[in-house]
Design an enzyme around this catalytic site. Structure first.
Site, PDB file in Angstrom:
ATOM      1  N   CYS B  14     -39.030 -62.662  20.685  1.00 55.33           N
ATOM      2  CA  CYS B  14     -37.936 -63.426  21.256  1.00 55.33           C
ATOM      3  C   CYS B  14     -38.352 -64.885  21.415  1.00 55.33           C
ATOM      4  CB  CYS B  14     -37.581 -62.828  22.619  1.00 55.33           C
ATOM      5  SG  CYS B  14     -36.194 -63.620  23.429  1.00 55.33           S
ATOM      6  N   PRO B  15     -37.570 -65.904  21.102  1.00 49.64           N
ATOM      7  CA  PRO B  15     -36.165 -65.788  20.697  1.00 49.64           C
ATOM      8  C   PRO B  15     -35.933 -65.798  19.188  1.00 49.64           C
ATOM      9  CG  PRO B  15     -36.648 -68.075  21.165  1.00 49.64           C
ATOM     10  CD  PRO B  15     -37.944 -67.313  21.281  1.00 49.64           C
TER      11      PRO B  15
END
Ligand code: SF4
Ligand code: SF4
Ligand code: SF4
Lengths: 286, 83
Positions: B14-15
């Site tokens: 992430c992200p």
């Protein structure tokens, strides 16, 4: 103006003669831009060109001269900012981002910290009393490092029709409370620690949030004798939070010695006794 | 179930995972299926759930023998279910 009175009001004596660092009242680590503007203006006018961010989401404006104390207080109030506190009081309440914007959150930590601040800020107790609120058991706001800490917990409810039998919930449950039976999850409520990870992770929302509450830790502190708080109540319904805080402060006032930390008092008087007081308070308060 | 694209994000976190999925979904039509290969841990805890929260339909999620996951997601906007 005597120093003790000053101290209560959030003016911390500096090493430098006649200068004070002014501690501001901040709940949950959020300030509006208007409040920030006020801080900026006051610091610019009376301070030394900078502010200090404290470890507990607070702000202090250093280098306020003794002669300007009243003016600073007045201008801060006018701009919507109260003064922080020192000594034997309930301090500024900390909070993580919580469920308002964090995907893991099960509790609106900011809102709860605001409510606690409103009701209990600056309440008098024998020693400093720090409270922190986290939106889930990932504990970003470090509730275990506080005299009283809260963390969002929930009771999971299952809706079989939505389940695609992927098994993810059983895989990720940290308490191994979910077993797959014929491809569907089966919950062992005895083992469940109410962390809500299953609700957060389930890709079809077959696990949903049932009753919401908080886990309560007590007796945590850093300071000279650091210790993490212990679980005082595993699942406390949200409506009982004020009663639990009131009972803890009452216990502290009844048994605490001057400047003693809450955790030390509990250890001296006994966890059993403290838990009894908490249980009684939480039960009788309708 | 119509075959769509496959996206391998097992080595992303992430992200980046979200950006790659967003771009992959943008190239699909409503109702198309995207196959996503993702790692265990945080990715599988977050990605399927958030796709659902954004309105897509999680059709299947299977754990692979190597510990990664295979996710099938139907792009939002299709009328009704698979016909
Ligand atoms: S404690 Fe939970 S809700 Fe709060 S910021 Fe951390 S992960 Fe998010
Ligand atoms: S994660 Fe959700 S869909 Fe998957 S098995 Fe558990 S309840 Fe069913
Ligand atoms: S709430 Fe937490 S402990 Fe309880 S079943 Fe869900 S993942 Fe497991």
């Amino acid at each position: 103006m005597d120093i003790a009175e000053l101290k209560k009001g959030g003016f911390l004596k500096q090493l430098q003669k006649d200068y004070f660092a002014v501690r501001l009242r901040v709940a949950g680590g959020n300030l509006t831009l208007e409040q920030l503007e006020t801080v900026h203006q006051v610091a610019k006018k009376y301070g030394k060109g900078y502010i200090h961010l404290t470890t507990r989401q607070g702000i202090e404006i250093p280098f306020i001269h003794f002669d300007h104390i009243d003016a600073v207080r007045g201008e801060l109030f006018a701009g919507g900012i109260g003064l922080g506190v020192c000594g034997g009081t309930v301090r500024g309440v900390m909070a993580c981002q919580g469920s308002y914007l964090c995907p893991h959150g099960h509790l609106d930590a900011k809102e709860l910290s605001r409510q606690i601040d409103e009701q209990f800020f600056a309440a008098q107790v024998p020693g400093k009393f720090k409270i922190s609120v986290a939106g889930c058991n990932r504990s970003c706001a470090k509730p275990q490092e506080n005299d009283l800490g809260f963390g969002g917990v929930i009771k999971p409810v299952f809706r079989e029709n939505d389940c695609i039998g992927c098994g993810l919930c059983a895989d990720i449950c940290p308490a191994a409370a979910i077993l797959l039976q014929d491809g569907y999850p089966l919950l062992d409520r005895e083992k469940c620690i109410n962390c809500g990870e299953c609700v957060t992770a389930c890709p079809t929302a077959a696990w949903r949030q049932g009753e919401a509450g908080v886990r309560v830790w007590a007796g945590g502190r850093i300071g000279r004798d650091p210790k993490l708080g212990e679980v005082a109540v595993a699942f406390l319904p949200l409506a009982k939070i004020p009663a639990a805080i009131e009972a803890s402060l009452g216990f502290f006032r009844e048994h605490g010695r001057s400047k003693e930390r809450f955790g030390k008092v509990i250890e001296r008087i006994g966890w059993r006794k403290y838990r009894e007081v908490m249980e009684r308070a939480v039960r009788q308060d309708a | 179930m119509q075959s769509g694209k496959t996206l391998d994000i097992t080595n992303d976190s992430c992200p980046i995972t979200f950006v790659k999925i967003k771009l992959a979904l943008e190239s699909l039509a409503a109702g198309d299926i995207l196959e996503i290969l993702l790692s265990g841990g945080e990715a599988v805890k977050n990605v399927p759930r958030s796709l659902r929260a954004e309105g897509h339909r999680v059709v299947a999620l299977e754990k692979q023998s190597n510990g990664t996951y295979r996710l099938l997601v139907e792009k939002e906007g299709a009328s009704g279910k698979d016909s």
